[in-house]
Write a protein that holds these residues in place. Sequence first.
Motif, PDB file in Angstrom:
ATOM      1  N   PHE A  85      -7.512  32.266  68.278  1.00 51.37           N
ATOM      2  CA  PHE A  85      -8.814  31.715  67.895  1.00 51.37           C
ATOM      3  C   PHE A  85      -9.513  31.036  69.074  1.00 51.37           C
ATOM      4  CE2 PHE A  85      -9.498  32.036  63.328  1.00 51.37           C
ATOM      5  CZ  PHE A  85      -8.288  32.544  62.929  1.00 51.37           C
ATOM      6  N   ILE A 118     -16.853  35.909  66.771  1.00 51.04           N
ATOM      7  CA  ILE A 118     -16.823  36.493  65.429  1.00 51.04           C
ATOM      8  C   ILE A 118     -17.003  38.017  65.501  1.00 51.04           C
ATOM      9  CG2 ILE A 118     -18.214  36.696  63.324  1.00 51.04           C
ATOM     10  CD1 ILE A 118     -16.502  34.414  63.098  1.00 51.04           C
ATOM     11  N   LEU A 172     -19.527  38.520  58.733  1.00 51.01           N
ATOM     12  CA  LEU A 172     -18.610  38.008  57.705  1.00 51.01           C
ATOM     13  C   LEU A 172     -18.297  39.091  56.683  1.00 51.01           C
ATOM     14  CD1 LEU A 172     -17.298  35.707  55.915  1.00 51.01           C
ATOM     15  CD2 LEU A 172     -19.561  35.353  54.991  1.00 51.01           C
ATOM     16  N   LEU A 225      -8.859  33.897  59.367  1.00 51.70           N
ATOM     17  CA  LEU A 225      -9.949  34.630  60.003  1.00 51.70           C
ATOM     18  C   LEU A 225     -11.138  34.792  59.050  1.00 51.70           C
ATOM     19  CD1 LEU A 225     -10.194  35.941  62.719  1.00 51.70           C
ATOM     20  CD2 LEU A 225      -9.412  38.058  61.740  1.00 51.70           C
ATOM     21  N   ALA A 226     -10.842  35.194  57.805  1.00 48.74           N
ATOM     22  CA  ALA A 226     -11.925  35.396  56.837  1.00 48.74           C
ATOM     23  C   ALA A 226     -12.645  34.081  56.562  1.00 48.74           C
ATOM     24  CB  ALA A 226     -11.364  35.983  55.553  1.00 48.74           C
ATOM     25  N   PHE A 272     -12.730  31.498  58.529  1.00 44.92           N
ATOM     26  CA  PHE A 272     -13.397  31.099  59.767  1.00 44.92           C
ATOM     27  C   PHE A 272     -14.786  31.735  59.832  1.00 44.92           C
ATOM     28  CE2 PHE A 272     -13.922  31.992  64.464  1.00 44.92           C
ATOM     29  CZ  PHE A 272     -14.061  30.680  64.867  1.00 44.92           C
ATOM     30  N   ALA A 273     -14.830  33.038  59.497  1.00 41.83           N
ATOM     31  CA  ALA A 273     -16.125  33.725  59.490  1.00 41.83           C
ATOM     32  C   ALA A 273     -17.057  33.094  58.458  1.00 41.83           C
ATOM     33  CB  ALA A 273     -15.914  35.207  59.193  1.00 41.83           C
TER      34      ALA A 273
END
Lengths: 291, 346
Positions: free
Chosen positions: A37, A220, A268, B140-141, B143-144
């Motif tokens: 991260f 991202i 996302l 990760l999900a 975080f997005a």
Amino acid sequence: MDLFVQQTLAGISNGAIYASLALAIVMIYQAIDHINFAQGEMAMFSTYIAWTLIVRFDVPYWIAFGLTLVISFLGGMLIERIVFAPIHQAPALSHLLVFLGLYAIFNSLAGEIWGHTIKEFPSPFPDYSFGGLIGAHQVGTIVIVMFMLAAIYSFFKTTKLGLALRAVASNPESARLVGIKVKWMRALGWGLAASLGSLSGMMIAPIVFLDPNMMGGILIYSFTAALIGGIDSPGGAVAGGFLVGVLENLVGTYVEFIGSELKLTFALLLITGTLLLKPNGLFGRKIVTRV
Amino acid sequence: MPEVENHAVHPDSKSGVPESSSKTIGLTDVEWRRLAFVLSLSFAVILPFVFEGFTTFQFTLAGIYAIAILGLNLLSGFNGQISLGHSTFYGIGAYTSAIMINQLEVPAYWTIPAAALICLSFGFIFGLTVTRLEGLYLALATFALAIATPQILKSKHVEQWTGGVQGLDVYKPDVPQALPLEADQWWYFVVLGILLLMLWCTKNLVNSRSGRAMIAIRDNPIAARSMGINTSLYKALTFGCSGLYAGTAGALSAIVIEYVAPDSFTFVLSFFFLTGMVIGGMASIPGVIFGALFVLFLPNFAEDFSKNLAYAIFGILLIATVYAMPSGSAGLFSAILTRLKQKLNQ
């Protein structure tokens, strides 16, 4: 039609940057089985080092470029040896916490050392546009990233060290049994990843300008790229990078609802969509574990 | 691959130590615990009368953070699901409350349960969607989700409700007239009351059948499923509950601060919650209070040296916690207590 070509080319150029950061993420994933991260913040920090060399110490661009790659490489190795080696057996959560710790440390150190004011980062390419379709910096970015990717590919495929690295990624136990120094291979993976990350930082900085939070969105997109390509597939990460770059630009241009202000939401959706529908990505291996 | 040996997530299990009737300085363990509770509660009650308004306000915020961290701890500490997206739930709670007060003119107190319910449903739906994701993929999900939230709040599609970049003003209701309290003091007590209620609910929840199911899923999902626990449903429900806590906290924060803006709900807020939870102690209920005080007050002290370094200190402490005290300060505290007790009983 011009708009379409223009946006696609710009997408490929952005995609090159995502591809290099995504490849960095995949390399660390292969080395330690975790998603870094802090990759974006590491890249940002490296870019500040390049900025200091170029602007403060008047080092010529390409020498500073090379120096930054080397410094980042050593920095990446150091981080692995000092921070991650002791906890490499620890569960995912411990890793995540350490990644986030690094994220915060790099971000606030950069703010402390260089301040939060936005800085201009020089581009090595002339201010020239090819028929109004694509700028010289974009073309340069694509060329440099492609060159680096080719170099890394041949390193992995043709050298003994590259073979050892691949062996460690596919089976650390057996690799150790045939005499490969697994610990150093992990550090090497981190070093390469940090170098690649710094490359992406130096290429994006002239476009988004240099500030401690510049990599947030780019990280991202690179995660998205790595996931779409398959988190354990280096080739997939590169393909995913270009795909995400082009998609992002075209969707931002043609889908009015998303426009430029909901691009992160699009990322996302891509991330959750990939994770749910195709968790191994387009090129990833399916992993079956025994209970 | 389930990780049975989960050293960062180990709760400091009290069940390991038999509840002996042995006494330390004349009191049993249970009596000591009660004494500690009564003492800290009375400290919390006199606090707003000792300190001035702004400090009381900060303690109110710490209480709000504690509620959010409690929710995160329920999800990560007891159920083993990592979330970096709690700033989103907190933000949804805050915006629900702000929109209801500002545009629908609903009394502020009613917006708190409304925000809680909306976040419960959002959490449940999100939890159901990501139920297959584990470990870093879930991180990760979420975080997005956290990164995308401020952008969504600013977007022109919802601008007419959220007020876009400018945010919304919120009007704090007056103190009930019968009480001789200042506004800061009154809201301190409202938050304290809700925090106590939530702490009590959480304690009962984790000691119940459902709580044991949650913990079983954390420790070994496959074994839990083969024992007949509906793991997806429980995971989604825990996500929902956790969202409820964060939403309540968010609504309280909107009312207490009297303002909401998209950039208050960035990933940094999630990072604060996570740091608070880890430093307080994973799967420790009292630990969340310490964690909340810590994340709220440490930046104030750090600013004396440099504003930027607060995050660096958080980062270093996070890493240090992983290395040196995997069960957080709650674990450290109980280890010291055990030592002390042994010394005293000798």
